[in-house]
Motif scaffolding. Sequence first.
Motif, PDB file in Angstrom:
ATOM      1  N   TYR A   1      -4.508  -0.249   0.950  1.00 30.31           N
ATOM      2  CA  TYR A   1      -3.990   1.115   0.821  1.00 30.31           C
ATOM      3  C   TYR A   1      -5.088   2.172   0.920  1.00 30.31           C
ATOM      4  O   TYR A   1      -4.820   3.305   1.314  1.00 30.31           O
ATOM      5  CB  TYR A   1      -3.155   1.240  -0.457  1.00 30.31           C
ATOM      6  N   THR A   2      -6.311   1.809   0.610  1.00 30.69           N
ATOM      7  CA  THR A   2      -7.428   2.714   0.887  1.00 30.69           C
ATOM      8  C   THR A   2      -7.574   2.910   2.396  1.00 30.69           C
ATOM      9  O   THR A   2      -7.833   4.025   2.875  1.00 30.69           O
ATOM     10  CB  THR A   2      -8.730   2.163   0.279  1.00 30.69           C
ATOM     11  N   GLN A   3      -7.391   1.823   3.147  1.00 32.96           N
ATOM     12  CA  GLN A   3      -7.440   1.925   4.606  1.00 32.96           C
ATOM     13  C   GLN A   3      -6.279   2.772   5.130  1.00 32.96           C
ATOM     14  O   GLN A   3      -6.443   3.544   6.081  1.00 32.96           O
ATOM     15  CB  GLN A   3      -7.397   0.529   5.237  1.00 32.96           C
ATOM     16  N   ASN A   4      -5.091   2.647   4.491  1.00 29.62           N
ATOM     17  CA  ASN A   4      -3.951   3.465   4.894  1.00 29.62           C
ATOM     18  C   ASN A   4      -4.280   4.958   4.779  1.00 29.62           C
ATOM     19  O   ASN A   4      -3.919   5.760   5.649  1.00 29.62           O
ATOM     20  CB  ASN A   4      -2.724   3.151   4.025  1.00 29.62           C
ATOM     21  N   VAL A   5      -4.950   5.318   3.687  1.00 24.80           N
ATOM     22  CA  VAL A   5      -5.338   6.719   3.503  1.00 24.80           C
ATOM     23  C   VAL A   5      -6.361   7.131   4.550  1.00 24.80           C
ATOM     24  O   VAL A   5      -6.256   8.197   5.172  1.00 24.80           O
ATOM     25  CB  VAL A   5      -5.897   6.943   2.080  1.00 24.80           C
ATOM     26  N   ALA A   6      -7.361   6.286   4.781  1.00 26.72           N
ATOM     27  CA  ALA A   6      -8.418   6.601   5.745  1.00 26.72           C
ATOM     28  C   ALA A   6      -7.856   6.802   7.147  1.00 26.72           C
ATOM     29  O   ALA A   6      -8.367   7.622   7.916  1.00 26.72           O
ATOM     30  CB  ALA A   6      -9.464   5.487   5.745  1.00 26.72           C
ATOM     31  N   GLU A   7      -6.790   6.058   7.477  1.00 28.79           N
ATOM     32  CA  GLU A   7      -6.190   6.180   8.804  1.00 28.79           C
ATOM     33  C   GLU A   7      -5.114   7.261   8.866  1.00 28.79           C
ATOM     34  O   GLU A   7      -4.475   7.445   9.908  1.00 28.79           O
ATOM     35  CB  GLU A   7      -5.604   4.829   9.232  1.00 28.79           C
ATOM     36  N   GLY A   8      -4.887   7.950   7.752  1.00 29.57           N
ATOM     37  CA  GLY A   8      -3.949   9.076   7.750  1.00 29.57           C
ATOM     38  C   GLY A   8      -2.496   8.707   7.589  1.00 29.57           C
ATOM     39  O   GLY A   8      -1.609   9.519   7.896  1.00 29.57           O
ATOM     40  N   HIS A   9      -2.205   7.507   7.063  1.00 27.60           N
ATOM     41  CA  HIS A   9      -0.813   7.080   6.927  1.00 27.60           C
ATOM     42  C   HIS A   9      -0.180   7.545   5.620  1.00 27.60           C
ATOM     43  O   HIS A   9       1.048   7.527   5.490  1.00 27.60           O
ATOM     44  CB  HIS A   9      -0.716   5.552   7.012  1.00 27.60           C
ATOM     45  N   MET A  10      -0.994   7.904   4.632  1.00 26.62           N
ATOM     46  CA  MET A  10      -0.463   8.368   3.348  1.00 26.62           C
ATOM     47  C   MET A  10      -1.549   9.153   2.620  1.00 26.62           C
ATOM     48  O   MET A  10      -2.717   9.134   3.030  1.00 26.62           O
ATOM     49  CB  MET A  10      -0.002   7.190   2.485  1.00 26.62           C
ATOM     50  N   ASP A  11      -1.138   9.840   1.546  1.00 27.39           N
ATOM     51  CA  ASP A  11      -2.146  10.577   0.779  1.00 27.39           C
ATOM     52  C   ASP A  11      -2.572   9.777  -0.457  1.00 27.39           C
ATOM     53  O   ASP A  11      -2.015   8.726  -0.764  1.00 27.39           O
ATOM     54  CB  ASP A  11      -1.642  11.973   0.397  1.00 27.39           C
ATOM     55  N   GLU A  12      -3.568  10.275  -1.147  1.00 23.63           N
ATOM     56  CA  GLU A  12      -4.172   9.570  -2.280  1.00 23.63           C
ATOM     57  C   GLU A  12      -3.167   9.314  -3.401  1.00 23.63           C
ATOM     58  O   GLU A  12      -3.209   8.260  -4.051  1.00 23.63           O
ATOM     59  CB  GLU A  12      -5.351  10.373  -2.829  1.00 23.63           C
ATOM     60  N   SER A  13      -2.264  10.271  -3.642  1.00 21.99           N
ATOM     61  CA  SER A  13      -1.333  10.107  -4.756  1.00 21.99           C
ATOM     62  C   SER A  13      -0.381   8.944  -4.511  1.00 21.99           C
ATOM     63  O   SER A  13      -0.095   8.158  -5.428  1.00 21.99           O
ATOM     64  CB  SER A  13      -0.546  11.401  -4.990  1.00 21.99           C
TER      65      SER A  13
END
Length: 209
Positions: free
Chosen positions: A99-111
């Motif tokens: 999920y850190t990778q998901n954020v890095a790739e712009g698929h979701m935000d930190e929250s």
Amino acid sequence: MTTTLNSHLYSVMKERKSVRVFDPNATIAKEEIAEMLKLATIAPSSSNLQSWSFIVIQDPEVKKELQVIANNQVQVGDSSAVIAVLGNIDAYKKVEQIYTQNVAEGHMDESIKDRTIASTNAVYPTIPREARMNIASFDAGLVSMQLLLIAKEKGYDTSTIGGFDKVKFAERFDLPSDQFPIVLIALGKAAAPAYGSSRLPLDEVVRFI
């Protein structure tokens, strides 16, 4: 709306058959197999935990050993490669990485990431081992079917093999306790046509409500 069944995708689906006789002299480059696997892992998975891993067996001597483990099915030894699809019972332990990778790739935000990680870490460790094995097996079916179609689209043939000694496989390939073998996929070039197969009538397997 009725869709005509003449697209390239439908052609690949209809042409894919389980091959029993492979050309033992055909080879497939490691890089091409890696490309097929990378595409296959686009498949969906439970909670996006990707509870799969793979062992690609190309060495002829190792394939001979594997053929014995697989009840002497000749397609194992004659294929260009055998891809063992493994399930990971503790896939949830990589939730933060995923999920850190998901954020890095712009698929979701930190929250959303933080809520998902917290929920996963709260729920998955409480799920019985057998249930987590079932989740991994379901995910393996999705990624395996995707791999079969990708291989066919690239001009290769496959055979899925569930009939093998899974205990001996785990011992031979030194699997860690959180991994277990699910299916073998023989990959190569057909040396003889595959048998066709019939399907039950749709009204015997489908209910519209």
